[in-house]
Scaffold this motif. Sequence first.
Motif, PDB file in Angstrom:
ATOM      1  N   LEU A   1     -30.887 -57.228 -48.306  1.00 48.93           N
ATOM      2  CA  LEU A   1     -32.003 -57.924 -48.965  1.00 48.93           C
ATOM      3  C   LEU A   1     -31.804 -59.436 -48.913  1.00 48.93           C
ATOM      4  O   LEU A   1     -32.762 -60.180 -48.718  1.00 48.93           O
ATOM      5  N   ALA A   2     -30.559 -59.874 -49.056  1.00 51.82           N
ATOM      6  CA  ALA A   2     -30.265 -61.312 -48.956  1.00 51.82           C
ATOM      7  C   ALA A   2     -30.564 -61.835 -47.560  1.00 51.82           C
ATOM      8  O   ALA A   2     -31.108 -62.935 -47.398  1.00 51.82           O
ATOM      9  N   LEU A   3     -30.232 -61.059 -46.533  1.00 50.29           N
ATOM     10  CA  LEU A   3     -30.525 -61.485 -45.156  1.00 50.29           C
ATOM     11  C   LEU A   3     -32.025 -61.513 -44.891  1.00 50.29           C
ATOM     12  O   LEU A   3     -32.523 -62.377 -44.171  1.00 50.29           O
TER      13      LEU A   3
ATOM     14  N   LEU B   1     -23.401 -61.130 -39.873  1.00 44.96           N
ATOM     15  CA  LEU B   1     -23.486 -60.188 -40.998  1.00 44.96           C
ATOM     16  C   LEU B   1     -24.504 -59.089 -40.704  1.00 44.96           C
ATOM     17  O   LEU B   1     -24.262 -57.916 -41.001  1.00 44.96           O
ATOM     18  N   LEU B   2     -25.628 -59.470 -40.104  1.00 48.37           N
ATOM     19  CA  LEU B   2     -26.632 -58.482 -39.718  1.00 48.37           C
ATOM     20  C   LEU B   2     -26.039 -57.481 -38.725  1.00 48.37           C
ATOM     21  O   LEU B   2     -26.228 -56.272 -38.852  1.00 48.37           O
ATOM     22  N   LEU B   3     -25.284 -57.986 -37.768  1.00 51.67           N
ATOM     23  CA  LEU B   3     -24.616 -57.116 -36.798  1.00 51.67           C
ATOM     24  C   LEU B   3     -23.623 -56.190 -37.502  1.00 51.67           C
ATOM     25  O   LEU B   3     -23.566 -54.990 -37.204  1.00 51.67           O
TER      26      LEU B   3
ATOM     27  N   THR C   1     -31.118 -52.976 -33.151  1.00 52.65           N
ATOM     28  CA  THR C   1     -29.930 -52.211 -32.809  1.00 52.65           C
ATOM     29  C   THR C   1     -28.761 -53.182 -32.707  1.00 52.65           C
ATOM     30  O   THR C   1     -28.962 -54.395 -32.548  1.00 52.65           O
ATOM     31  N   ALA C   2     -27.570 -52.643 -32.775  1.00 50.17           N
ATOM     32  CA  ALA C   2     -26.378 -53.489 -32.626  1.00 50.17           C
ATOM     33  C   ALA C   2     -26.390 -54.169 -31.264  1.00 50.17           C
ATOM     34  O   ALA C   2     -26.003 -55.334 -31.144  1.00 50.17           O
ATOM     35  N   GLU C   3     -26.860 -53.471 -30.250  1.00 47.59           N
ATOM     36  CA  GLU C   3     -26.900 -54.039 -28.902  1.00 47.59           C
ATOM     37  C   GLU C   3     -27.862 -55.224 -28.816  1.00 47.59           C
ATOM     38  O   GLU C   3     -27.542 -56.250 -28.212  1.00 47.59           O
ATOM     39  N   LEU C   4     -29.051 -55.085 -29.414  1.00 49.92           N
ATOM     40  CA  LEU C   4     -30.024 -56.185 -29.406  1.00 49.92           C
ATOM     41  C   LEU C   4     -29.498 -57.408 -30.145  1.00 49.92           C
ATOM     42  O   LEU C   4     -29.633 -58.537 -29.679  1.00 49.92           O
TER      43      LEU C   4
END
Length: 146
Positions: free
Chosen positions: A116-118, A34-36, A55-58
């Motif tokens: 915020l939930a994450l 979800l973070l991604l 970042t999306a890559e990290l």
Amino acid sequence: MWATLSTPRCQKAIRLTRLACRRLGSPYVSSGHLLLGLLLERGGIAEILTKAGLTAELVTEHLRTVADWPEQTNQEDGMIVGRSATLAFERAQAEASKGRPPETRIHFVGLRHLVLALLDEDSGVAADILNHHEVYRDDLRQAFAY
């Protein structure tokens, strides 16, 4: 339920999450996925996360290295969802309902509610990513609190 109770941009982030899971060969959606998805959505939320050092890559690389954490799963909107993602969406729904009268408690979840939930996750894939990359949650909460 996720699709019907989400704003269009949040729905887009969820679609991007699902695509990322497939590309990574992950058997289910975790909070880290979800973070991604939020980063791949490339809106204002992604910009704030990127300024904080994500970042999306990290996140993608982190998800590849941790493989899949064993999680209890369930079926949600045609996808297999891990417990961490289910709990994150429940927290996002609670965030979306804050300060609303009981008769209007069902409210659409937006990207801000989801991030915020994450940030509130104590343990799980998203929490591991945030901690590993030394992202300061309190600073991010202030950036997203409006």
